[in-house]
Motif scaffolding. Structure first.
Motif, PDB file in Angstrom:
ATOM      1  N   TYR A  92      27.995  -6.641 -19.943  1.00  0.00           N
ATOM      2  CA  TYR A  92      27.179  -5.519 -20.406  1.00  0.00           C
ATOM      3  C   TYR A  92      26.984  -4.504 -19.278  1.00  0.00           C
ATOM      4  N   ALA A  93      26.969  -3.237 -19.657  1.00  0.00           N
ATOM      5  CA  ALA A  93      26.588  -2.176 -18.726  1.00  0.00           C
ATOM      6  C   ALA A  93      25.074  -2.111 -18.674  1.00  0.00           C
ATOM      7  N   ASP A  94      24.520  -2.264 -17.483  1.00  0.00           N
ATOM      8  CA  ASP A  94      23.087  -2.057 -17.283  1.00  0.00           C
ATOM      9  C   ASP A  94      22.895  -0.563 -17.017  1.00  0.00           C
ATOM     10  N   THR A  95      22.638   0.181 -18.075  1.00  0.00           N
ATOM     11  CA  THR A  95      22.637   1.639 -17.960  1.00  0.00           C
ATOM     12  C   THR A  95      21.482   2.168 -17.120  1.00  0.00           C
ATOM     13  N   SER A  96      20.479   1.327 -16.846  1.00  0.00           N
ATOM     14  CA  SER A  96      19.377   1.779 -15.993  1.00  0.00           C
ATOM     15  C   SER A  96      19.815   1.946 -14.541  1.00  0.00           C
ATOM     16  N   ARG A  97      20.932   1.319 -14.176  1.00  0.00           N
ATOM     17  CA  ARG A  97      21.425   1.409 -12.805  1.00  0.00           C
ATOM     18  C   ARG A  97      22.453   2.549 -12.690  1.00  0.00           C
ATOM     19  N   ASN A  98      22.099   3.684 -13.265  1.00  0.00           N
ATOM     20  CA  ASN A  98      23.022   4.812 -13.289  1.00  0.00           C
ATOM     21  C   ASN A  98      22.832   5.704 -12.067  1.00  0.00           C
ATOM     22  N   LEU A  99      23.819   6.575 -11.839  1.00  0.00           N
ATOM     23  CA  LEU A  99      23.816   7.479 -10.699  1.00  0.00           C
ATOM     24  C   LEU A  99      23.360   8.887 -11.063  1.00  0.00           C
TER      25      LEU A  99
END
Length: 402
Positions: A92-99
């Motif tokens: 899964y992509a943890d979208t909270s760890r975005n740039l």
């Protein structure tokens, strides 16, 4: 009229100077202690590099996830969550760890997730499994979540009658590190290595463009410098990147992610100064990054290039690029040379698209490749190292698996 006591004045001056010196020295010593110059590095943050083939998880799906967390990923954000079962691993992509503004469409995040997939695929056979991977379909432009988890890939596992022998790429998993130091420009990559890179990359339906000398190389270098200048001038991008800088052992140990002085590719003297002196404002640190890119990283790299796809915002294609990039780095590690992402020219493509600006960056890339039907989505440099790259911190396996 009584003359002033010059000796007292001198003593006062000397005393004041000594006090100021002691205050400055005390501040330097305090910063040195805070930033780990007088003590051991936080070992727990680097322990996953020794876990990937540990006996306690060998021959289980968890060993594949342990290899996955050592993959390359943007800014060491480690944007992954692994759902591990006996017959499958869901990534899964943890979208909270975005740039943030650096990666507004999560394109680079998905490339990092593809890197994790490749490490797991390399680890499957030596742990006694065959593995098939299926990527989540769809467009990154439709993926608007920035706080939850989004399924990116599923590995379906089946037990083999016996584990396979680990090959060169599998054995290179713990040796692969992003090397941001200067390279040896006088030592070009052999033709065989370039052919291997091209063959390795293009297994996943991507196209590799490489440049060594000539006008195309000059245009590539100029595009990287121009894009870096644009990023440095963009306050929102500046702040998005600074959020992932870890300056002290305490921060490294607490977060176990992000960039730090030791992995930044700085000279020993500059690294020492960065640890001793007060933190630079983000604007100044990014100007230093521009200088490093322009004056050190590009001029010393004998080979640079792009990985391109037909649609850089297709999720499956982005994941495939990640697999290709990870294989390329594992190949490099097995052959004794090193690589580094240098993605600024594509990051400004994303930023212009996000802001609705004229697509100047896209035009620059098409001018370099001469193939507008292929969209560069990953830029890199490669060469022989002048210094060994250190390991980057990693979050614990237990913190990223379900």
């Amino acid at each position: 009229m009584k003359k002033p006591d010059l000796s007292i004045t001198r003593r006062n001056i000397l005393g004041g100077a000594m006090t100021a010196t002691l205050i400055v020295a005390g501040g330097v010593i305090w910063r040195a202690e805070q930033r780990g110059l007088f003590g051991p590095a936080p070992e727990d943050a680097y322990a996953p590099w020794d876990l990937w083939n540990a006996t306690e998880i060998k021959g289980t799906p968890m060993a594949l996830a342990a290899a996955g967390i050592l993959a390359a990923n943007p800014h060491d954000t480690q944007p992954w969550i692994f759902h591990v079962a006996e017959d499958r691993i869901e990534l899964y992509a943890d979208t909270s760890r975005n740039l943030g503004a650096f990666d507004p469409y999560l394109r680079e995040m998905h490339i990092g997730l593809g890197c994790a997939v490749e490490n797991m695929m390399q680890a499957a056979g030596p742990n006694g499994y065959s593995a098939n991977v299926e990527f989540a379909p769809g467009s990154l432009l439709a993926l608007t979540d920035r706080a939850g988890h989004a399924l990116a890939a599923t590995l379906t596992l089946a037990k083999l009658s016996a584990p396979l022998d680990g090959d060169a790429l599998y054995n290179a998993i713990p040796k692969r590190h992003t090397n941001r130091f200067p390279y040896d420009r006088a030592k070009p990559l052999p033709a065989s290595a370039k052919m291997i890179l091209a063959d390795t990359a293009e297994e996943d339906g991507v196209k590799l463009f490489t440049f060594e000398e000539g006008d195309d190389r000059k245009r590539f270098d100029a595009a990287v410098v121009t894009a870096t200048e644009e990023i440095v001038a963009d306050k929102e991008m500046d702040e998005a990147s600074g959020r992932w800088m870890r300056e002290t052992p305490h921060e490294i140990d607490e977060h176990r992610d992000g960039l730090n002085f030791d992995t930044a590719g700085l000279s020993p003297f500059i690294t020492l100064a960065a640890k001793l002196l007060p933190s630079l404002p983000p604007e100044q640190s990014h100007k230093a990054w521009l200088a490093q890119t322009r004056d050190s990283q590009l001029p010393t790299a004998p080979l640079v290039g792009f990985i391109a796809v037909k649609d850089r915002y297709d999720r499956a294609q982005s994941l495939g690029v990640g697999r290709a990039w990870q294989r390329m780095q594992l190949t490099a590690a097995s052959l004794g040379f090193v690589m580094q992402p240098i993605n600024q020219p594509v990051e400004t493509v994303d930023r212009e698209k996000q802001l609705g600006k004229e697509a100047k960056s896209e035009a620059r890339l098409a001018d370099i490749t001469g193939a507008p039907e292929w969209q560069p989505t990953f830029a890199f440099r490669a060469g022989f190292p002048t210094r060994e790259a250190p390991r980057s911190p990693r979050r614990a396996l237990k913190d990223v698996t379900v």
